[in-house]
Design an enzyme around this catalytic site. Sequence first.
Site, PDB file in Angstrom:
ATOM      1  N   GLY A 114     -60.836 -23.325 -59.796  1.00  9.24           N
ATOM      2  CA  GLY A 114     -61.265 -24.635 -59.340  1.00  9.24           C
ATOM      3  C   GLY A 114     -61.537 -25.533 -60.528  1.00  9.24           C
ATOM      4  CB  ALA A 115     -60.636 -28.398 -61.833  1.00 10.93           C
ATOM      5  N   GLY A 116     -63.751 -29.344 -61.520  1.00 11.49           N
ATOM      6  CA  GLY A 116     -64.639 -30.419 -61.121  1.00 11.49           C
ATOM      7  C   GLY A 116     -64.737 -31.439 -62.225  1.00 11.49           C
ATOM      8  N   GLY A 157     -65.978 -29.625 -65.568  1.00 10.38           N
ATOM      9  CA  GLY A 157     -65.239 -28.567 -66.225  1.00 10.38           C
ATOM     10  C   GLY A 157     -64.283 -27.861 -65.296  1.00 10.38           C
ATOM     11  CE  LYS A 217     -70.647 -23.746 -65.426  1.00 13.56           C
ATOM     12  NZ  LYS A 217     -71.730 -24.218 -64.528  1.00 13.56           N
ATOM     13  CG  ASP A 224     -77.554 -28.134 -57.127  1.00 15.76           C
ATOM     14  OD1 ASP A 224     -77.716 -28.811 -56.087  1.00 15.76           O
ATOM     15  OD2 ASP A 224     -76.490 -28.135 -57.768  1.00 15.76           O
TER      16      ASP A 224
END
Length: 731
Positions: free
Chosen positions: A22-24, A27, A43, A137
């Site tokens: 995955g990517a956000g 990063g 990560k 969170d």
Amino acid sequence: MQPLLPSDPARVGRHRLLGRLGAGGMGVVYLARTPGGALAAVKVVRAAYADDPAFRARFAREVRTAGRVRSPWVVPLLGAGPEDRPPWLATAYVPGPSVAEAVELCGPLPRRSVAVLGTRLAEALGDVHAAGLVHRDVKPGNVLLALDGPRLIDFGIAREPAGTALTGTGTVVGSPGFLSPEQARGTGAGIGPPSDVFSLGCLLAFAATGNRPFGDGSPAVVLVRTSYEEPDLAGVPDDLTDLLRACLDKDPARRPATADLITALAASPPGEDWLPGQVVRLIARRSAAALALPVVQPTVLDAADTGATAPDPGGEADAVAGAPTVTRAAPPPRPSRRRLLLGAAGGALAATGGGAAWWAWQRRDRSAAAPPGPRPRLTVAVHADLTGAGGAVGKAHEQGARLAVAEVNSRTGHDFALDLVVRDDGGAPDRARTVAEELAADERVLAVLGPSDEACMDAVVDTYQRALLATVAVSPGRTRYVQRVHVATRPQDDALAAPLVAHLSRTVRTRHTVLLADAALGDTAWSVCTRTAEALDGQVRTDRWTVAAATGTEGFRTLAERVVDSGADAAVFVAGPARAALLAGALATAGFTGARLGTHHALAPDFLDRAGRDAEGWVFAAPFLDPLSEESTARFSTAHRERFDGADPPWYAAETYDAALFVAQALTELGTAGVERGALVRQLRETRYDGITKLLHWEASAASYNLNALYLFAVAGGGFVYRGRLADTVR
């Protein structure tokens, strides 16, 4: 799983990268192997943030705090390079979905699952708080599900209750919808363990219902609701409602402690059935995909070459810079061998956004699949009005679907065969609800084509949403549904303005058009007329009049005379066949010689029968084509005649054929090992199908799968004549 990009490194630290998880914005998360061969989630911070001192300080704190927590229900940290460029950290990898993903793909969790989830996460938070930290969170995306229990991940914003914030005063840190009122204020003050309890309450309410307790909307709106409004706990099991309401108290001092939560939930240890079967199968498929990954031979690298610290004696993980030596907690009791064969457990994925596209592994070369045998059979359903007033459209649904199923089943070497279930609601909403409940309860059914009637669609779409059952609409076009399961394969009715405008401006060359909205048709008529007027505005004169539902024969005569007196050269009437016929007769009697237009609502034999010669010359905008008149549908028309005793295909049959094959293509791309209702709902938004009538693919900006399938018909020689596609009209 997605393949590595050419710009991706081959390794990070001492970890060999295998693909992208995955990517956000912050990063990228990679799947990797440790030197000892174990799988890890790595990560890596994007370069844009790596040079930001504040961000690097926050990342280094994440590494330190993650290393301080010792809990079987918290992701274990394997290694990190907070001072490397770019910084990175590695955690153990588990193929289980997050709570957010499990609810999206499989629906809300049952009561037992929610209780076990709450118990284990309360234990995890107790361990976090015992380490002197607040997670800050806790949300569905930061909790992964494994067969032996959940795993809490991502300590990116965790810190001591009195720690120094790395963001300015007034900045809200956390995820709106799952953060506490004290976090919502953005001052950074007063955020302690009760804040995590509030977030846990939000998470458990979401897991039990599929809805956020403070609703959806913009972050600002959700933050205000969180601070000042009471939570919506509708759908939470009765025996959990009071406990979750206590967790969501605005006053932190009145919220239960994590130890109190554990006692109140009184959940037994996770057993063979703590997760529902759909989630277990999801874990099993992802585990199988992970086991099928290529084995990377151990590689010995100099620490100086990579910037990483030296390996630990066990050879499994990099030392964590700035963190104490971690003594692993005793692992939780192992599930049975049968359960282990269904899927792997342990560890977690630390993600910075996005989900793992796991089914990419299911789509690799099928030539290496298992030996030939009986194909798995997957079931779709037709839900339509077969015996009521809309029976003609409903039967078109059934016939088109049957031809599509026959097409799929005739393909040699195809991964699966299709079974078709057909249910009749007679056009009655109450009966439609019964049909929907029956189909939703039938676990074999993966998607529904229909309902064919708009009132019935209104009645059942929430039922299908709760069941995560894709509802592929072929003919309804009045309402823009917000439910994710709703797949609108035709444009909304207000889009009919486009072919009307094209004909008025290019063929009629109108200078003055009267737009008549029949109140008997509801908001649809006014919407189409409004859109048409807006498109013509500035070019021609337009008048918009509403025709009262009580208008009778004499009233239509008066209306027609008014149209003639206005001097208009065109009249558009959005109405059903009977009332359109009344206006057709009245206009003829009044001597109106201008263009007369309508919509598919009147495009029926009843209009021809009632209007007689006065129907001649009328033009209609429609969301379906004539399969007898298009080259792309010639083979379909031939197949229809062969299958249905020489009968020509009715309108909507070819569109239903395409809708069914669209579902079949999504199932093919998903892979038979990945078939769950929720997974199919998501896959339909990824699939692109170029059919015989239209191109179907998700347009997020329009919340539709097709915007351009619009056509024109006319009355000539006492019958309906196909005039073609809108796209051909405007060329």
